[in-house]
Design a protein around this motif. Structure first.
Motif, PDB file in Angstrom:
ATOM      1  N   GLU A   1      12.346  -0.745  -1.282  1.00  0.00           N
ATOM      2  CA  GLU A   1      11.782   0.345  -0.485  1.00  0.00           C
ATOM      3  C   GLU A   1      10.662   1.063  -1.248  1.00  0.00           C
ATOM      4  O   GLU A   1       9.597   1.343  -0.701  1.00  0.00           O
ATOM      5  N   PHE A   2      10.902   1.324  -2.529  1.00  0.00           N
ATOM      6  CA  PHE A   2       9.878   1.978  -3.352  1.00  0.00           C
ATOM      7  C   PHE A   2       8.593   1.152  -3.386  1.00  0.00           C
ATOM      8  O   PHE A   2       7.492   1.670  -3.201  1.00  0.00           O
ATOM      9  N   LEU A   3       8.748  -0.151  -3.621  1.00  0.00           N
ATOM     10  CA  LEU A   3       7.571  -1.017  -3.714  1.00  0.00           C
ATOM     11  C   LEU A   3       6.827  -1.102  -2.379  1.00  0.00           C
ATOM     12  O   LEU A   3       5.592  -1.108  -2.350  1.00  0.00           O
ATOM     13  N   ALA A   4       7.572  -1.139  -1.282  1.00  0.00           N
ATOM     14  CA  ALA A   4       6.927  -1.175   0.040  1.00  0.00           C
ATOM     15  C   ALA A   4       6.113   0.099   0.261  1.00  0.00           C
ATOM     16  O   ALA A   4       4.970   0.039   0.738  1.00  0.00           O
ATOM     17  N   GLN A   5       6.674   1.244  -0.119  1.00  0.00           N
ATOM     18  CA  GLN A   5       5.948   2.501   0.029  1.00  0.00           C
ATOM     19  C   GLN A   5       4.734   2.540  -0.900  1.00  0.00           C
ATOM     20  O   GLN A   5       3.659   3.002  -0.519  1.00  0.00           O
ATOM     21  N   TYR A   6       4.906   2.033  -2.123  1.00  0.00           N
ATOM     22  CA  TYR A   6       3.798   1.991  -3.083  1.00  0.00           C
ATOM     23  C   TYR A   6       2.660   1.120  -2.549  1.00  0.00           C
ATOM     24  O   TYR A   6       1.486   1.494  -2.633  1.00  0.00           O
ATOM     25  N   MET A   7       2.999  -0.031  -1.999  1.00  0.00           N
ATOM     26  CA  MET A   7       1.972  -0.936  -1.480  1.00  0.00           C
ATOM     27  C   MET A   7       1.172  -0.279  -0.355  1.00  0.00           C
ATOM     28  O   MET A   7      -0.009  -0.567  -0.188  1.00  0.00           O
ATOM     29  N   GLN A   8       1.795   0.633   0.382  1.00  0.00           N
ATOM     30  CA  GLN A   8       1.086   1.324   1.456  1.00  0.00           C
ATOM     31  C   GLN A   8       0.042   2.303   0.918  1.00  0.00           C
ATOM     32  O   GLN A   8      -0.864   2.696   1.640  1.00  0.00           O
TER      33      GLN A   8
END
Length: 131
Positions: free
Chosen positions: A19-26
């Motif tokens: 979840e953290f990485l998905a938010q970071y990629m955004q």
């Protein structure tokens, strides 16, 4: 990791990290495919994170000569074992080829061993009869 000792493999990650990485990629520019894009780099992304890691360790007030990237791996493996995760599962997550290698990283504290033995006692303890 292009030159990992165990060869290329899929690395499982926790749901929180995903979840953290998905938010970071955004937060990255549209179309970015890499966690650490670097338009000036030959491949368009950062490959070596050593310098950034050393900066983060120092910023945390720790000694970069003692806290290396492998320290994080060692700590995570130890925490998995201390949380009661069985060694074959830890082996799968860590990517080690043998259980013997996992055991080298999974040092146990005296408290952890005492807790484990208490669980064994609980399992074999004969219940006291009333009265």
């Amino acid at each position: 990791m292009p030159h990992a000792k165990a060869g290329a493999r899929t690395q499982p990650i926790s749901p929180d990290l995903a979840e953290f990485l998905a938010q970071y990629m955004q937060t990255l520019p549209p179309g970015a495919e890499w966690l650490f894009p670097s338009p000036g780099a030959r491949k368009g992304h950062t490959v070596d994170v050593r310098k950034a890691f050393v900066r983060c360790v120092a910023a945390a007030g720790l000694d970069p000569k003692q806290v290396v990237r492998h320290t994080l791996r060692h700590t995570a493996i130890t925490h998995l074992v201390q949380a009661g995760v069985d060694l074959p599962t830890v082996k799968r997550i860590s990517g080690h080829k043998t259980l013997a290698m996992v055991e080298r990283y999974a040092h146990q504290s005296g408290t952890h061993i005492a807790d484990a033995l208490e669980k064994l006692d609980d399992r074999y303890r004969v219940p006291k009869r009333p009265g």
